[in-house]
Write a protein that holds these residues in place. Structure first.
Motif, PDB file in Angstrom:
ATOM      1  N   ALA A   1      -5.544   0.514   2.181  1.00  0.00           N
ATOM      2  CA  ALA A   1      -6.846   0.377   1.520  1.00  0.00           C
ATOM      3  C   ALA A   1      -6.800   0.923   0.097  1.00  0.00           C
ATOM      4  O   ALA A   1      -7.494   0.398  -0.786  1.00  0.00           O
ATOM      5  CB  ALA A   1      -7.919   1.108   2.321  1.00  0.00           C
ATOM      6  N   LEU A   2      -6.004   1.948  -0.153  1.00  0.00           N
ATOM      7  CA  LEU A   2      -5.947   2.550  -1.488  1.00  0.00           C
ATOM      8  C   LEU A   2      -5.418   1.580  -2.535  1.00  0.00           C
ATOM      9  O   LEU A   2      -6.121   1.288  -3.507  1.00  0.00           O
ATOM     10  CB  LEU A   2      -5.131   3.842  -1.459  1.00  0.00           C
ATOM     11  CG  LEU A   2      -5.726   4.970  -0.618  1.00  0.00           C
ATOM     12  CD1 LEU A   2      -4.725   6.100  -0.455  1.00  0.00           C
ATOM     13  CD2 LEU A   2      -7.009   5.470  -1.246  1.00  0.00           C
ATOM     14  N   PRO A   3      -4.210   1.033  -2.385  1.00  0.00           N
ATOM     15  CA  PRO A   3      -3.752   0.097  -3.421  1.00  0.00           C
ATOM     16  C   PRO A   3      -4.534  -1.215  -3.439  1.00  0.00           C
ATOM     17  O   PRO A   3      -4.800  -1.756  -4.511  1.00  0.00           O
ATOM     18  CB  PRO A   3      -2.272  -0.129  -3.095  1.00  0.00           C
ATOM     19  CG  PRO A   3      -2.104   0.259  -1.676  1.00  0.00           C
ATOM     20  CD  PRO A   3      -3.152   1.305  -1.398  1.00  0.00           C
ATOM     21  N   VAL A   4      -4.930  -1.713  -2.284  1.00  0.00           N
ATOM     22  CA  VAL A   4      -5.680  -2.977  -2.248  1.00  0.00           C
ATOM     23  C   VAL A   4      -7.029  -2.813  -2.945  1.00  0.00           C
ATOM     24  O   VAL A   4      -7.410  -3.613  -3.805  1.00  0.00           O
ATOM     25  CB  VAL A   4      -5.870  -3.481  -0.794  1.00  0.00           C
ATOM     26  CG1 VAL A   4      -6.872  -4.626  -0.729  1.00  0.00           C
ATOM     27  CG2 VAL A   4      -4.530  -3.914  -0.208  1.00  0.00           C
ATOM     28  N   GLY A   5      -7.751  -1.767  -2.579  1.00  0.00           N
ATOM     29  CA  GLY A   5      -9.047  -1.522  -3.199  1.00  0.00           C
ATOM     30  C   GLY A   5      -8.929  -1.262  -4.688  1.00  0.00           C
ATOM     31  O   GLY A   5      -9.754  -1.720  -5.484  1.00  0.00           O
ATOM     32  N   ALA A   6      -7.902  -0.517  -5.098  1.00  0.00           N
ATOM     33  CA  ALA A   6      -7.698  -0.221  -6.520  1.00  0.00           C
ATOM     34  C   ALA A   6      -7.398  -1.497  -7.307  1.00  0.00           C
ATOM     35  O   ALA A   6      -7.941  -1.693  -8.398  1.00  0.00           O
ATOM     36  CB  ALA A   6      -6.571   0.792  -6.696  1.00  0.00           C
ATOM     37  N   VAL A   7      -6.566  -2.370  -6.764  1.00  0.00           N
ATOM     38  CA  VAL A   7      -6.252  -3.629  -7.456  1.00  0.00           C
ATOM     39  C   VAL A   7      -7.500  -4.503  -7.566  1.00  0.00           C
ATOM     40  O   VAL A   7      -7.769  -5.085  -8.629  1.00  0.00           O
ATOM     41  CB  VAL A   7      -5.089  -4.372  -6.750  1.00  0.00           C
ATOM     42  CG1 VAL A   7      -4.955  -5.801  -7.267  1.00  0.00           C
ATOM     43  CG2 VAL A   7      -3.791  -3.615  -6.942  1.00  0.00           C
ATOM     44  N   LEU A   8      -8.267  -4.597  -6.491  1.00  0.00           N
ATOM     45  CA  LEU A   8      -9.515  -5.368  -6.556  1.00  0.00           C
ATOM     46  C   LEU A   8     -10.457  -4.797  -7.613  1.00  0.00           C
ATOM     47  O   LEU A   8     -11.069  -5.536  -8.391  1.00  0.00           O
ATOM     48  CB  LEU A   8     -10.206  -5.393  -5.191  1.00  0.00           C
ATOM     49  CG  LEU A   8      -9.544  -6.212  -4.095  1.00  0.00           C
ATOM     50  CD1 LEU A   8     -10.236  -5.984  -2.752  1.00  0.00           C
ATOM     51  CD2 LEU A   8      -9.554  -7.696  -4.452  1.00  0.00           C
ATOM     52  N   ALA A   9     -10.568  -3.482  -7.662  1.00  0.00           N
ATOM     53  CA  ALA A   9     -11.450  -2.842  -8.644  1.00  0.00           C
ATOM     54  C   ALA A   9     -10.931  -3.033 -10.068  1.00  0.00           C
ATOM     55  O   ALA A   9     -11.728  -3.180 -11.005  1.00  0.00           O
ATOM     56  CB  ALA A   9     -11.618  -1.362  -8.320  1.00  0.00           C
ATOM     57  N   ILE A  10      -9.605  -3.050 -10.254  1.00  0.00           N
ATOM     58  CA  ILE A  10      -9.035  -3.308 -11.580  1.00  0.00           C
ATOM     59  C   ILE A  10      -9.423  -4.704 -12.050  1.00  0.00           C
ATOM     60  O   ILE A  10      -9.865  -4.895 -13.191  1.00  0.00           O
ATOM     61  CB  ILE A  10      -7.500  -3.136 -11.573  1.00  0.00           C
ATOM     62  CG1 ILE A  10      -7.135  -1.654 -11.484  1.00  0.00           C
ATOM     63  CG2 ILE A  10      -6.864  -3.767 -12.808  1.00  0.00           C
ATOM     64  CD1 ILE A  10      -5.669  -1.384 -11.207  1.00  0.00           C
TER      65      ILE A  10
ATOM     66  N   LEU B   1      -5.139   2.472 -11.661  1.00  0.00           N
ATOM     67  CA  LEU B   1      -3.679   2.298 -11.558  1.00  0.00           C
ATOM     68  C   LEU B   1      -3.024   3.504 -10.908  1.00  0.00           C
ATOM     69  O   LEU B   1      -2.092   3.358 -10.110  1.00  0.00           O
ATOM     70  CB  LEU B   1      -3.065   2.058 -12.940  1.00  0.00           C
ATOM     71  CG  LEU B   1      -3.125   0.630 -13.456  1.00  0.00           C
ATOM     72  CD1 LEU B   1      -2.639   0.567 -14.907  1.00  0.00           C
ATOM     73  CD2 LEU B   1      -2.316  -0.317 -12.583  1.00  0.00           C
ATOM     74  N   VAL B   2      -3.505   4.702 -11.240  1.00  0.00           N
ATOM     75  CA  VAL B   2      -2.981   5.919 -10.604  1.00  0.00           C
ATOM     76  C   VAL B   2      -3.230   5.859  -9.101  1.00  0.00           C
ATOM     77  O   VAL B   2      -2.337   6.136  -8.287  1.00  0.00           O
ATOM     78  CB  VAL B   2      -3.611   7.194 -11.232  1.00  0.00           C
ATOM     79  CG1 VAL B   2      -3.289   8.429 -10.413  1.00  0.00           C
ATOM     80  CG2 VAL B   2      -3.138   7.358 -12.661  1.00  0.00           C
ATOM     81  N   ILE B   3      -4.438   5.475  -8.710  1.00  0.00           N
ATOM     82  CA  ILE B   3      -4.754   5.350  -7.281  1.00  0.00           C
ATOM     83  C   ILE B   3      -3.876   4.296  -6.630  1.00  0.00           C
ATOM     84  O   ILE B   3      -3.349   4.503  -5.529  1.00  0.00           O
ATOM     85  CB  ILE B   3      -6.247   5.015  -7.072  1.00  0.00           C
ATOM     86  CG1 ILE B   3      -7.108   6.214  -7.482  1.00  0.00           C
ATOM     87  CG2 ILE B   3      -6.527   4.634  -5.624  1.00  0.00           C
ATOM     88  CD1 ILE B   3      -8.590   5.938  -7.443  1.00  0.00           C
ATOM     89  N   ALA B   4      -3.685   3.165  -7.314  1.00  0.00           N
ATOM     90  CA  ALA B   4      -2.865   2.084  -6.754  1.00  0.00           C
ATOM     91  C   ALA B   4      -1.415   2.522  -6.572  1.00  0.00           C
ATOM     92  O   ALA B   4      -0.815   2.295  -5.512  1.00  0.00           O
ATOM     93  CB  ALA B   4      -2.941   0.843  -7.645  1.00  0.00           C
ATOM     94  N   VAL B   5      -0.855   3.166  -7.578  1.00  0.00           N
ATOM     95  CA  VAL B   5       0.555   3.583  -7.515  1.00  0.00           C
ATOM     96  C   VAL B   5       0.761   4.637  -6.434  1.00  0.00           C
ATOM     97  O   VAL B   5       1.645   4.505  -5.579  1.00  0.00           O
ATOM     98  CB  VAL B   5       1.041   4.091  -8.891  1.00  0.00           C
ATOM     99  CG1 VAL B   5       2.385   4.795  -8.781  1.00  0.00           C
ATOM    100  CG2 VAL B   5       1.115   2.939  -9.878  1.00  0.00           C
ATOM    101  N   TYR B   6      -0.045   5.693  -6.468  1.00  0.00           N
ATOM    102  CA  TYR B   6       0.115   6.747  -5.458  1.00  0.00           C
ATOM    103  C   TYR B   6      -0.260   6.244  -4.060  1.00  0.00           C
ATOM    104  O   TYR B   6       0.349   6.652  -3.068  1.00  0.00           O
ATOM    105  CB  TYR B   6      -0.686   7.993  -5.826  1.00  0.00           C
ATOM    106  CG  TYR B   6      -0.022   8.798  -6.913  1.00  0.00           C
ATOM    107  CD1 TYR B   6       1.184   9.454  -6.687  1.00  0.00           C
ATOM    108  CD2 TYR B   6      -0.589   8.883  -8.174  1.00  0.00           C
ATOM    109  CE1 TYR B   6       1.807  10.178  -7.685  1.00  0.00           C
ATOM    110  CE2 TYR B   6       0.026   9.613  -9.180  1.00  0.00           C
ATOM    111  CZ  TYR B   6       1.223  10.252  -8.929  1.00  0.00           C
ATOM    112  OH  TYR B   6       1.842  10.967  -9.918  1.00  0.00           O
ATOM    113  N   GLY B   7      -1.235   5.369  -3.978  1.00  0.00           N
ATOM    114  CA  GLY B   7      -1.584   4.767  -2.688  1.00  0.00           C
ATOM    115  C   GLY B   7      -0.438   3.944  -2.136  1.00  0.00           C
ATOM    116  O   GLY B   7      -0.125   4.011  -0.937  1.00  0.00           O
ATOM    117  N   TRP B   8       0.213   3.169  -3.011  1.00  0.00           N
ATOM    118  CA  TRP B   8       1.348   2.354  -2.573  1.00  0.00           C
ATOM    119  C   TRP B   8       2.503   3.242  -2.129  1.00  0.00           C
ATOM    120  O   TRP B   8       3.159   2.961  -1.117  1.00  0.00           O
ATOM    121  CB  TRP B   8       1.796   1.393  -3.669  1.00  0.00           C
ATOM    122  CG  TRP B   8       2.908   0.520  -3.207  1.00  0.00           C
ATOM    123  CD1 TRP B   8       4.211   0.584  -3.581  1.00  0.00           C
ATOM    124  CD2 TRP B   8       2.822  -0.513  -2.220  1.00  0.00           C
ATOM    125  NE1 TRP B   8       4.950  -0.355  -2.905  1.00  0.00           N
ATOM    126  CE2 TRP B   8       4.117  -1.047  -2.061  1.00  0.00           C
ATOM    127  CE3 TRP B   8       1.782  -1.031  -1.466  1.00  0.00           C
ATOM    128  CZ2 TRP B   8       4.386  -2.075  -1.176  1.00  0.00           C
ATOM    129  CZ3 TRP B   8       2.052  -2.066  -0.584  1.00  0.00           C
ATOM    130  CH2 TRP B   8       3.343  -2.580  -0.447  1.00  0.00           C
TER     131      TRP B   8
END
Length: 169
Positions: A131-140, A98-105
């Motif tokens: 790629a940061l938020p997309v990849g993080a959401v997929l991994a979540i 979630l941290v990666i997704a938020v900061y990536g977004w």
């Protein structure tokens, strides 16, 4: 059905990025060999698509349970303790992602608003940072799926240990 579609999307994105990186790197090698000239844009594409490959690859690794991890405590735990450890691991992984997704977004929005583009080709930088938020959401999504599947997995006696700690089957 959704799981299968998500798997196709992940595998397709990873394969497409790898295919483009391979083709671009090959073009650069051929250009250097025959023309004695390096194509500047090739490193730009290769580096930026590496971010896509890394993030999608991380989601695939979570899906395949192939990510690096210290699993001694989890492997030795049984019953309620195993469920608790599984949930704790999933919560920590999801929070990190979630941290990666938020900061990536936030990075994507900032780059889009500023009009930042790659130096050689002028491609909007946010396309690559996405790629940061997309990849993080997929991994979540995959981390939650793996946690649920692990909790529902049968123990040595063939029983599924539920949240209550007793056999479910």
């Amino acid at each position: 059905m959704v799981n299968r579609a998500l798997t196709v999307v992940e595998n397709s994105l990873a394969a497409a990025a790898f295919m483009v990186v391979t083709a671009v790197a090959l073009m650069n090698v051929i250009s250097r060999y025959f023309l004695n000239a390096s194509l500047a844009f090739t490193s730009e594409i290769t580096v930026n698509l590496a971010v896509w490959m890394t993030m999608i690859g991380a989601a695939i690794a979570v899906r395949e349970r192939a990510h690096l991890g210290f699993s001694l405590l989890h492997d030795r735990a049984r019953g309620r303790l195993r469920v608790a450890v599984t949930i704790a691991i999933a919560v920590v992984v999801v929070l990190f992602l979630l941290v990666i997704a938020v900061y990536g977004w936030e990075q994507v929005v900032s780059q889009r608003e500023s009009g930042r583009a790659t130096p050689s080709m002028g491609i909007p930088q946010w396309w690559f940072s996405l790629a940061l938020p997309v990849g993080a959401v997929l991994a979540i999504v995959r981390a939650v799926q793996v946690a649920v599947a692990t909790i529902r997995a049968p123990d040595e006696d063939g029983h599924v240990v539920g949240i209550e700690g007793g056999p479910v089957l």
